[in-house]
Design an enzyme around this catalytic site. Structure first.
Site, PDB file in Angstrom:
ATOM      1  N   ASN A 137      52.012   2.507   7.058  1.00  0.00           N
ATOM      2  CA  ASN A 137      53.295   1.783   7.158  1.00  0.00           C
ATOM      3  C   ASN A 137      54.214   2.033   5.962  1.00  0.00           C
ATOM      4  O   ASN A 137      54.753   1.118   5.356  1.00  0.00           O
ATOM      5  CB  ASN A 137      53.075   0.279   7.372  1.00  0.00           C
ATOM      6  CG  ASN A 137      52.323  -0.379   6.230  1.00  0.00           C
ATOM      7  OD1 ASN A 137      51.515   0.258   5.563  1.00  0.00           O
ATOM      8  ND2 ASN A 137      52.589  -1.649   6.002  1.00  0.00           N
ATOM      9  N   HIS A 189      44.520  -3.875  12.341  1.00  0.00           N
ATOM     10  CA  HIS A 189      44.996  -5.163  11.817  1.00  0.00           C
ATOM     11  C   HIS A 189      44.999  -6.111  13.014  1.00  0.00           C
ATOM     12  O   HIS A 189      45.773  -5.938  13.946  1.00  0.00           O
ATOM     13  CB  HIS A 189      46.410  -4.991  11.255  1.00  0.00           C
ATOM     14  CG  HIS A 189      46.994  -6.256  10.707  1.00  0.00           C
ATOM     15  ND1 HIS A 189      47.449  -6.361   9.417  1.00  0.00           N
ATOM     16  CD2 HIS A 189      47.193  -7.477  11.264  1.00  0.00           C
ATOM     17  CE1 HIS A 189      47.896  -7.594   9.206  1.00  0.00           C
ATOM     18  NE2 HIS A 189      47.762  -8.285  10.325  1.00  0.00           N
ATOM     19  N   ASP A 216      43.242  -3.930   0.488  1.00  0.00           N
ATOM     20  CA  ASP A 216      44.536  -4.168   1.145  1.00  0.00           C
ATOM     21  C   ASP A 216      45.645  -4.320   0.089  1.00  0.00           C
ATOM     22  O   ASP A 216      46.574  -5.116   0.264  1.00  0.00           O
ATOM     23  CB  ASP A 216      44.485  -5.392   2.070  1.00  0.00           C
ATOM     24  CG  ASP A 216      45.680  -5.440   3.019  1.00  0.00           C
ATOM     25  OD1 ASP A 216      46.387  -4.426   3.142  1.00  0.00           O
ATOM     26  OD2 ASP A 216      45.908  -6.513   3.624  1.00  0.00           O
TER      27      ASP A 216
HETATM   28  O1  DOR Z   1      50.216  -8.773   3.960  1.00  0.00           O
HETATM   29  C1  DOR Z   1      50.279  -7.619   4.359  1.00  0.00           C
HETATM   30  N1  DOR Z   1      51.000  -6.699   3.697  1.00  0.00           N
HETATM   31  N2  DOR Z   1      49.651  -7.281   5.480  1.00  0.00           N
HETATM   32  C2  DOR Z   1      49.838  -6.083   6.074  1.00  0.00           C
HETATM   33  O2  DOR Z   1      49.321  -5.866   7.137  1.00  0.00           O
HETATM   34  C3  DOR Z   1      50.740  -5.087   5.476  1.00  0.00           C
HETATM   35  C4  DOR Z   1      50.891  -5.326   4.037  1.00  0.00           C
HETATM   36  C5  DOR Z   1      52.062  -4.566   3.461  1.00  0.00           C
HETATM   37  O3  DOR Z   1      52.160  -3.368   3.734  1.00  0.00           O
HETATM   38  O4  DOR Z   1      52.840  -5.161   2.718  1.00  0.00           O
HETATM   39 ZN    ZN Z   2      46.825  -3.603   5.055  1.00  0.00          ZN
END
Ligand code: DOR
Ligand code: ZN
Length: 442
Positions: A92, A174, A298
């Site tokens: 992403n 996810h 993460d």
């Molecule tokens: O809290 C999150 N931040 N969850 C995600 O799935 C993506 C991530 C982000 O890329 O900031």
């Molecule tokens: Zn993530």
């Protein structure tokens, strides 16, 4: 270049003992109680433990597109500091990694910049099945089953069925159910209370989506890795889903609860949301009994300015790459688990899940991705000391006991004395998916 590391207590696959470790070039060449050999460098590691480099299979490093938050240089330096010698990065970014060309562009960027080893997932969209079928040089496919940061998101059942039926790469997901999130969001209207984040992205949202993904994986007999499990209820689904399903938990879900919103506000706003005390206890239990196999960060950096916007304009995500190992070592200090377990969850298991050869263990012939940790060292996490470009940590002001102190990537020392001492040492990780994943890889 030959380096001899002497007097460390080394976590080997079947024993933890004082041995010497010889690095020759990029590999571990010998492990023996007393190696006598002419070498280029001798490292006296008395009082320290040696572990394999951490393989973090879940990070968001923001390049290309959002490099004011992080980039591959700042992030990979933070990795080296945190004892992470290999990262697998999520799609992403902007643009998202949803084509083979973009995957190759990211690999080329990392080759120019990364201090540590790297791999990049390819993101699923509603219309890139051909990419998902043809992609190589990747750990696997990432699916957002609910919307999160960015616009990658696949909810349509027919599309999901085809991805699970017609692709060969391992999939990770996810799991938060969009319908449940939207229903809850309507109920809470225009709340500005960040604690409602855990009521909107609630237990049910996580459970419904995880159940749905596991159902797809088992029916299509397709490997699936549940990312960032946040509830004790999801754990109940895993036993029956072997051998197709593996799972991951993150430090923020192990160590924060909804009680922390009062102190930390939007700094602990994350997707999936943080949950209750009973959930953290359930997640600790799931790690120790093997229902969850992997600990990953993460790491999701946003600037403090962005995080300080009023909820819900504040973005979700927590940076943790340089403190995750210390957090897990600190939990050894308080008696929660052992160093061998931490090595299993952060080094060995991710190598098995993603079919990474010759990493994740200290063994002759394996890559010399190595970390010396000082289990006695106490230090306070300070925003000012963070290597991540976003420059803050939700653990600011917390004292942790147990820290990585020296890191080698493929035989090159990259972190020592609090500083990065070599750049661009990372290489692309090869994935041998014929190995068959965690349950097939011993
Ligand atoms: O809290 C999150 N931040 N969850 C995600 O799935 C993506 C991530 C982000 O890329 O900031
Ligand atoms: Zn993530």
């Amino acid at each position: 270049m030959r380096t001899l590391i002497k007097n460390a207590v080394v976590v080997l696959p079947d024993a933890t003992c004082a041995v010497d470790v010889l690095i020759d070039g990029t590999r571990i060449a010998d492990i023996d109680p007393a190696i006598q050999l002419a070498v280029d460098e001798v490292v006296d590691a008395s009082g320290l433990h040696m572990i394999p480099g951490v393989i973090d299979d879940h990070v968001h490093f923001r390049e290309p597109g959002l490099v004011h938050k992080e980039d591959l240089l700042s992030a990979s330096r933070a990795c080296a500091k945190g004892g992470v010698t290999t990262f697998l990065e999520m799609p992403n970014t902007q643009p998202a990694t949803t084509s083979i060309r973009r995957l190759h562009e990211k690999l080329a960027l990392a080759a120019r910049k990364s201090v540590v080893n790297y791999g990049f997932y390819v993101g699923a969209t509603t219309n890139n099945l051909d990419t998902l079928q043809l992609a190589t040089r990747t750990p696997g496919i990432k699916i957002f089953l609910g919307s999160s940061t960015g616009d990658l998101f696949v909810e349509n059942q027919d599309v999901l069925e085809r991805i699970f039926a017609e692709t060969g790469l391992p999939i990770c997901g996810h799991c938060e159910d969009e319908t449940t999130i939207q229903r809850n969001a309507t109920h809470f209207g225009d709340t500005q209370n960040v604690a409602d984040h855990s009521r909107i992205r609630d237990h049910e949202a996580a459970l419904v989506a995880t159940r749905r993904a596991i159902d797809l994986a088992c029916r299509h007999k397709h490997r699936f890795h549940v990312l960032h499990v946040s509830t004790a209820a999801e754990v109940e689904l895993f036993d029956a889903a072997r051998p197709f399903v593996t799972a991951e938990v993150c430090p923020h879900h192990l160590f924060f609860t909804t009680g922390d919103y009062a102190r930390l506000g939007t700094l602990v706003q994350v997707n999936p949301s943080i949950k209750n005390r009973s959930d953290t206890i359930g997640l600790w239990k799931a790690l120790t009994n093997g229902l969850i196999q992997v600990v990953a960060t993460d790491h999701a950096p946003h600037t403090l300015d962005e995080k300080n916007r009023p909820y819900p304009q504040s973005p979700s995500g927590i940076p943790s790459i340089e403190n995750a190992l210390a957090l897990m070592l600190n939990a050894i200090h308080v008696g929660r688990w052992s160093l061998e377990q931490v090595v299993d969850w952060m080094c060995h298991a991710p190598a098995r899940v993603w079919d990474i050869q010759a990493k994740g263990q200290i063994a002759i012939g394996y890559d010399a991705d190595l970390v010396l940790v000082d289990l006695e060292r106490s230090a306070e996490v300070q925003n000012a000391d963070q290597f991540t470009k976003c420059g803050w940590s939700p653990w600011h002001g917390v004292t942790l006991t147990g820290w990585p102190v020296r890191t080698w990537v493929l035989g090159h020392e990259v972190f020592h004395d609090g500083r990065i001492c070599a750049e661009r040492c990372g290489q692309e990780v090869p994935f041998d998916h014929a190995r068959g994943g965690f349950w097939a890889n011993g």
